[in-house]
Design an enzyme around this catalytic site. Structure first.
Site, short mmCIF file in Angstrom:
data_model
loop_
_atom_site.label_atom_id
_atom_site.label_comp_id
_atom_site.label_asym_id
_atom_site.label_seq_id
_atom_site.Cartn_x
_atom_site.Cartn_y
_atom_site.Cartn_z
N LYS A 126 80.74 19.41 81.79
CA LYS A 126 80.10 19.97 80.60
C LYS A 126 80.01 18.87 79.54
CE LYS A 126 80.72 23.97 77.48
NZ LYS A 126 81.62 25.12 77.20
N SER A 206 79.43 29.34 76.89
CA SER A 206 78.69 28.13 76.60
C SER A 206 78.66 27.14 77.76
CB SER A 206 79.29 27.44 75.38
OG SER A 206 80.63 27.02 75.63
N SER A 230 83.67 31.54 77.57
CA SER A 230 82.66 30.52 77.87
C SER A 230 82.78 29.88 79.24
CB SER A 230 82.68 29.43 76.79
OG SER A 230 82.10 29.92 75.60
#
Length: 535
Positions: A126, A206, A230
């Site tokens: 990420k 996210s 997330s």
């Protein structure tokens, strides 16, 4: 030794020019060569291995036998990224050194010096996880300049374990902590990530790019981060596995923060085995507890039985009748496998909802200021707010930065009112899990991880009131999302949570649940959902 080294070097020199390019380009992969085609680039088959379903232990067995190389595996993923990612927009950039990393792993395998289960395994990060050789942006143009000075601690562990750092995944900008009504999966740097199952649907935030990339088989494993939901929501909504570890099991050093009191990075994969093996590397040890805690590799390799396990089902009917019906079918299947499923309710949730957001505002101001001081660009939250005001590209999906502005005005973390809020949050969140598990003698609590994916709409923002992640997120306890089934064409995950540092037990139970439910299936990349599959 010398001949083997030269062979590895020759492989690098021959193959790397096909795929390597300058850092920061969106996707770099091989152009089709003689005999190649778009279909072969999109194939999930490499040397008889199906990337959709293969596990890390199976890959390692093949690499140890010499029937598969990390170089070939990494090249297959790079080609899939080039061919498939334009549909879903999940990968921001690939590493220009990925194939060199893979060739070095192949040499170690040939010399019998493999560094463990992740040696040669392609991993996506990420893009809020610091990498010294690639930009780390948190999706914001404010951080799109020079890369950080050093890798995050977790990246150092991955490199030391021989993992191939394949590239960076898109995310919800600032991990969805900027606007009051954000659109998950959108960032100014990467644009909008789509759900691979139905492309006009949202991937949840996210860790949206990490989950969507895994669903599309663009990497073997990925790293996500979570403050509240997330990891587990994107995992559920994209039909993959995601673990939010116990707080402190994985170092947060070098990860763009929201709150040190809740943030954690965690592993995501298409199966529980790979998730557990990745956690063993991220945590730096094979157990998450001192003493005689269970082994993570045992949890991965020998999933436990469901017979005699007691699981509490927290239904959450607010997520819709189709999801509730899926939970009923799930409970029936677990019961048929020998588990005892009892319905439970979770206390203190309304109070947790009142307190969590104000506490996070104070913590974000403290923690983002500390992080920004280590990077080029805005040096604190006030400068970041001004950057967004003066850069129209940051407003192309949604203009708001209300959370930034509220955090700037929030009381400091030394304020007695804040301290009382966080103390009450910690107490009530832990009691909400501990008391229910003790009262019903439970091995875990289960709930839906997500509703069916909503349509992506910048003007409306998310439709994402998903309370199941909050108890474990605020308590710092582990939670694990595994595929439970589908509503129409849209995946729904089963969220399992347990007590502090019970990560290995949860993974073992999750592997048994995964085996019993058998709910995974490859995405179809449908342009939109047929009638009856909407939410």
């Amino acid at each position: 030794m010398k001949k083997r080294s030269m062979a590895a070097l020759t492989a690098i020199l021959v193959v790397v020019p096909l795929v390597a390019a300058a850092p920061g380009q969106r996707v770099q992969a091989a152009e089709p060569g003689p005999g190649d085609s778009a279909r072969s680039a999109e194939s999930t088959l490499v040397r008889g291995v199906d990337l959709d379903t293969v596990t890390i232990p199976e890959l390692q067995a093949r690499m140890n036998r010499g029937s598969l190389s990390s170089l070939r595996l990494t090249l297959a993923y790079l080609r899939r990224i080039k061919a498939v990612d334009p549909k879903i927009n999940a990968v921001l950039r690939t590493s220009p050194t990925a194939l060199r990393q893979a060739a070095a792993s192949d040499l170690r395998h040939r010399l019998g010096k493999s560094r463990g289960p992740l040696d040669g395994i392609p991993v996506l990060l990420k893009d809020n996880v610091n990498t010294r050789d690639m930009p780390t942006t948190a999706g914001s143009l404010a951080l799109a300049g020079s890369p950080p000075a050093d890798d995050a601690d977790l990246v150092k562990k991955l490199r030391a374990a021989g993992a191939v750092i394949l590239g960076k995944a898109n995310l919800s900008e600032w991990a969805n902590f900027r606007a009051a009504k954000p659109t998950s999966g959108w960032s100014a740097v990467g644009g909008q990530t789509n759900n691979p199952y139905v492309l006009d649907r949202n991937p949840c935030g996210s860790s949206s790019g990490s989950a969507a990339a895994l669903a599309a088989s663009l990497a073997q494993v990925a790293i996500g981060t979570e403050t509240d939901g997330s990891i587990v929501c994107p995992a559920g909504m994209n039909g993959v596995v995601g673990l939010k570890p116990s707080l402190g099991v994985v170092s947060q050093s070098g990860v763009v923060p929201i709150s040190a009191e809740q943030d954690t990075a965690g592993p995501m994969a298409r199966n529980v085995i790979d998730t557990a093996l990745t956690l063993s590397v991220l945590s730096g040890r094979d157990t998450v507890r001192d003493g005689d805690g269970p082994s993570l590799t045992d949890a991965a390799g020998r999933p436990g039985t469901l017979r005699g396990k007691r699981i509490g089902l927290w239904r959450l009917p607010s997520l819709g009748t189709e999801v509730d019906a899926l939970m009923t079918r799930t409970a029936e299947r677990l019961t048929a496998a020998g588990a005892e499923v009892v319905e439970v309710s979770m206390p203190y949730q309304e109070r947790l909802g009142e307190l969590e957001f104000p506490a996070l505002l104070s913590e974000f101001h403290r923690d983002i200021d500390a992080y920004l001081a280590t990077r080029g660009g805005p040096r604190n939250l006030a400068e970041l707010i001004e950057f967004n005001r003066t850069h129209p590209e940051e407003q192309t999906c949604f203009a708001g930065q209300e959370l930034f502005e509220q955090a700037l005005a929030a009381p400091p973390t030394t304020d007695p009112e804040y301290l009382a809020m966080r103390a009450e949050l910690t107490d009530l969140s832990r009691r909400s899990i501990d008391e229910v598990m003790a009262a019903h003698d439970l091995d875990a609590i289960a709930s839906p991880a997500n509703p069916p994916a909503w349509t992506t709409d910048c003007a409306r923002g998310d439709n994402d009131v998903i309370p199941s992640s909050t108890p474990a997120a605020v308590a710092g306890y582990p939670s694990l999302s595994v595929p439970a089934g589908f509503v129409g064409e849209l995946p729904v995950g089963l969220l399992l949570m347990a007590g502090d540092r019970q990560d290995a037990e949860l993974l073992s139970l999750g592997a048994a649940v995964e085996h019993r439910l058998g709910a995974w299936r490859a995405p179809g990349y449908l342009p939109s959902a047929p009638s009856g599959a909407s939410h």
